[in-house]
Scaffold this active site. Sequence first.
Site, short mmCIF file in Angstrom:
data_model
loop_
_atom_site.label_atom_id
_atom_site.label_comp_id
_atom_site.label_asym_id
_atom_site.label_seq_id
_atom_site.Cartn_x
_atom_site.Cartn_y
_atom_site.Cartn_z
CB SER A 1 9.55 10.54 -5.41
OG SER A 1 10.72 10.71 -5.85
CG ASP B 1 14.16 7.12 -0.03
OD1 ASP B 1 14.56 6.39 -0.93
OD2 ASP B 1 13.43 8.25 -0.07
CG HIS C 1 11.32 6.22 -2.81
ND1 HIS C 1 11.82 7.66 -2.53
CD2 HIS C 1 10.78 6.74 -4.24
CE1 HIS C 1 11.72 8.54 -3.47
NE2 HIS C 1 10.72 7.99 -4.31
#
Length: 828
Positions: free
Chosen positions: A683, A756, A790
Site C-alpha cells: 500500500s 482492490d 487490497h
Amino acid sequence: MPSNLRRLTPLLLLIASPLCLSANGVRTVNPNDGIYKMPPPELQAIVDAPRGPNFKLGPQRKTALLMSLPGLPGIAEVAQPELRLAGLRINPRTRAASQFEFGNGLSILDVATGKTIAVSGLPKNPRIADTAWSPDEQWVAFSCWVEGGVELWLLDVKKARVHRLIADKLNATTNPGFEWSAGSEQLFVHLLPLRQKPLPPTPYIPDGPNTLETKGGKITQNRTYPDMLRTPADSALLDWELQTQLGFVNTKGELHRLGSILTLSKAQVSPDGKMILTTQLRRPYSTMLPMERFGQIIELWDRQGKKIKTVAERPMRERLPTGSDAVQQGPRDFGWRTDKPATLYWLEAQAGGDPEVNAKVRDLLVQQPAPFDAPPQKLMELAWRFSSVQWGNDGLALVTESWWKTRDTRTWRIHPGVADAKPELLFSRKTEDQYANQGNPVVELNQFGVPALKTTPDEKAIFLAGVGASPEGDRPFLDRYDLTTKQSVHLFRSQAPYYEHVVGLLNDKGSSVITSRESSDERPNYFVRELTGNEAPRALTNFATPLPQLKGIKKQQIRYARADGVELSATLYLPAGYEPKRDGPRPMLMWAYPREFKTADAAAQVSGSAYKYNRIAYNSPMVMLARGYTVLDGPGMPIIGEGKKEPNDTYIEQLKMDAEAAVDEVVRLGVADRHRIAIGGHSYGAFMTANLLAHTRLFRAGIARSGAYNRTLTPFGFQSEDRNFWQAEKVYQDMSPFNFANQIKDPLLMIHGEQDNNTGTFPLQSERMYQALQGLGAVTRLVMLPNESHSYRARESIMQMLWEQDRWLDMYVKNAKPEVGGREDSNR
C-alpha cells in the site's frame, strides 16, 4: 488493461525483462504465465501451518470460547459472485458482507479448572462467522453461513451443545445481523423480509447515458472512493440488498417480527430493549460517495414496530468543508447512553463543521432521555472535534476530543446526570506521543448487558490498560486511576523476557486477571495471574508452536540516527543458526511503511517489542527468513513537518535520509551486503518502494504490493495529506514516482489485487506504472491477482505472491551479478 482480457485467464502476468525477449528482441509471453505457481516447500509450510483457535473470554470471566480455524480459503470460494455497491461488498448468495474467514469448530474452556470441552451439534463443515456471549455467560449466539443465507445458532454453555435457533435467515450486509438485548433472554435480529419482491433485473439495454453534473459553489473535496454506484439499476439493487425486517427472538426460538420492511443501514436497540433507533437511506443516491454519506432518515420505534418520532433527516453529505477535521453541519453520530435504559445522545457541529473557521466551540454533545418530549440537554461544549464517549453512570462519563491538524487529543470527565457540572480534564497529549499514552479505560457489561466503564467498588477509580510504549519497547500495563487525585498506580506491567497483556479482570479490585503471554519463541497462551503475592501464573492454554522448524530465529530492536540527527528504530530478524561474524553479511529484505509526524521527538519513539512471538505470517517479510535472508522489518521512515510546516513538503528528502540510515546501520552490523538489499512494502509502503528506486540506488530490487504511484489520480488528498492537488501541486508532482519512472534503474516487482477496494489504490495505478516502466525499458513485472482485494485472501493467490517474491529476490538480489564499475552513487 481491458476487462475482457482479465476474464480470459486465471492469472495475468506481464513481464518486461531480458528473460522474456526472443532472439529478434520482440517481447514474448511466457507459456507458464496464467497458471498459479507454488513457492518452495519451506514457504508453502508457512502458508499451510496450523492456525491456533480464537480465544473469546466470557463476560463473567468464568468461561472462554475457543473457535478453531481452517486453512486459507481456495480461489473457488474467493471467486464467488460479489456485489460492489456504494462502498459495500456483498455476497449475493447469503445477503451478508463478503467474508472469507470462518471458524469450523467450537470448544468451551473452564477458567477455574482449565478443562476444555468440545461443542457438539454443529452441522457438517460449518462456516461460523460472528459470535456473541450472553451477559450471564450461559449462551453464545453465533451466525453460521449456509447455502442460501446466514442462520442464527445458539450454544448452551452448560451442555456444550448447539442448535439452530430459528429457520428465518439474517440480513448481515452491514452488521452481524444479531445482538443480545436487555440481558440474556432475547436477541435483537435483522431479518430478510418474508415476502420480498424479486430481485430487480439488470437491463441489457440501457435507457440512456449515466450523467454527472455540478452547479458549482463552495469548494469541497472527496477522496477517490472505490465501488461506487454507477447506474439507476445499481441503486435499485442496493435498496433490494438492504431491505430488512427487524425482530426479537428469545432463547426458546420464539420470534417476533416487528414493523415494516426498511432500506436499513443501521439499527440500534436501547439498553432496556424497549426502543429502536433506525437509520434508513434517503434518495437520491450519489455515484461518487459511499453509503454512509447518503441522505438519512433517523427514526425512533417502540418494540412493537410503531414509529414514535423522526429524530433527524440528514441530507446527503456531498459537500463537506475541506480538511481532516471537517464534518457535516447539523446533528450526527446518534447513539444510546449505555448506562441508562433509553437516553439518546448525539453531536451537533458548530461553525458549520468547517475547521478553517475560527471558533471557540467545534461540537456540542447533547442528550435526550425517554420519553423524548423535553428539549435536548447540553452535556458539553468541545473546543476540538469529538472523538468518543464512554458512559459509566450519572456522575461519570469520559469524553475524548482531538484536532488532527495539531495532533492534539484530550479526555474529560463529565457528570451527565448533574446539571451545570463543569468538565474535568483528565488526560492531554499529542496523538503521536505514544510514550504519554495513558491507556484505554476498561469496560464491562452492566445490568443491561452493554459495555460501560469499569470502576472500583467505591466508584472512585477506573482501570486503564495500554500497550505501554517506552524506550525499551512496548510493555503492556494495567493501572488503577484515581478520579479524584488523577494519579495512576501500576497493578501490572509486562516484564522481560515476555510480552504479556491483560485480557480480562477476574475481580472488582483488579487484583486477579487473565493475561495473554508470549515470548520470541513461544506463541501466545493464556494465564490466570494473581497480582498480589508471589504466586506463579496458572496456564489456561498450551497452544503448540505452529512452525517448530523456524524456532531459533533471532530478533532484536536496533536504534540508529539519520543524517539530521532524528533517532530511528527497527526490528532486525536473523535466520536460525546464522552468525554474522562467522557467516558474513547476507542478502536482506527491508519492509517499511512511511508515517507522518509533527515532531522529531514523536518520530523517534520506539514501537514494538523484542519479546513478541516471532509470528511468521505469510504476508509478512519474515517469510524470507526461511530462505536464508536477513530481514529488517519496520525501519523508521518518518516524514516530519514541525510547527506550521507540512510533512510532505520535504517527503523525498526525508525518505532518502531514512533509507540511507537504515542501509548504513545493517551494513555496519555486518548482517547485510550493501549491494544485495531489496526494499518492499504494501500500500503506502509500495508507494515508498517506487520512490526509493526512483530517487536512490540504495537497493538492488523492489517489491511493491497494492500501491499507488501517481498522486494526481488522488487529487483531493491521500494518506494524511489533506491539501488538494491545486493547493499543493508541486508536492503531488514531486511525490509521484510515476513522474520519475525514467529514473528507476533497478528491478521492480508489482503485485496488485484486481478488485482492490482501498481508497486511492485502484488497480489502474499499477497498470499505468507498469506501462511506463515497460515503455522505458526498465526491468519490471506486474502480477494482477484475480478476485483479490487490497489484501490477498485465497491460498492460490498467497502461494503465487510468495513464488513471485522468492523468484524476484533470487534473480535480482541473492544471485545478482556484480555491476561493472560498481553501482552509482546512492543519491540522484
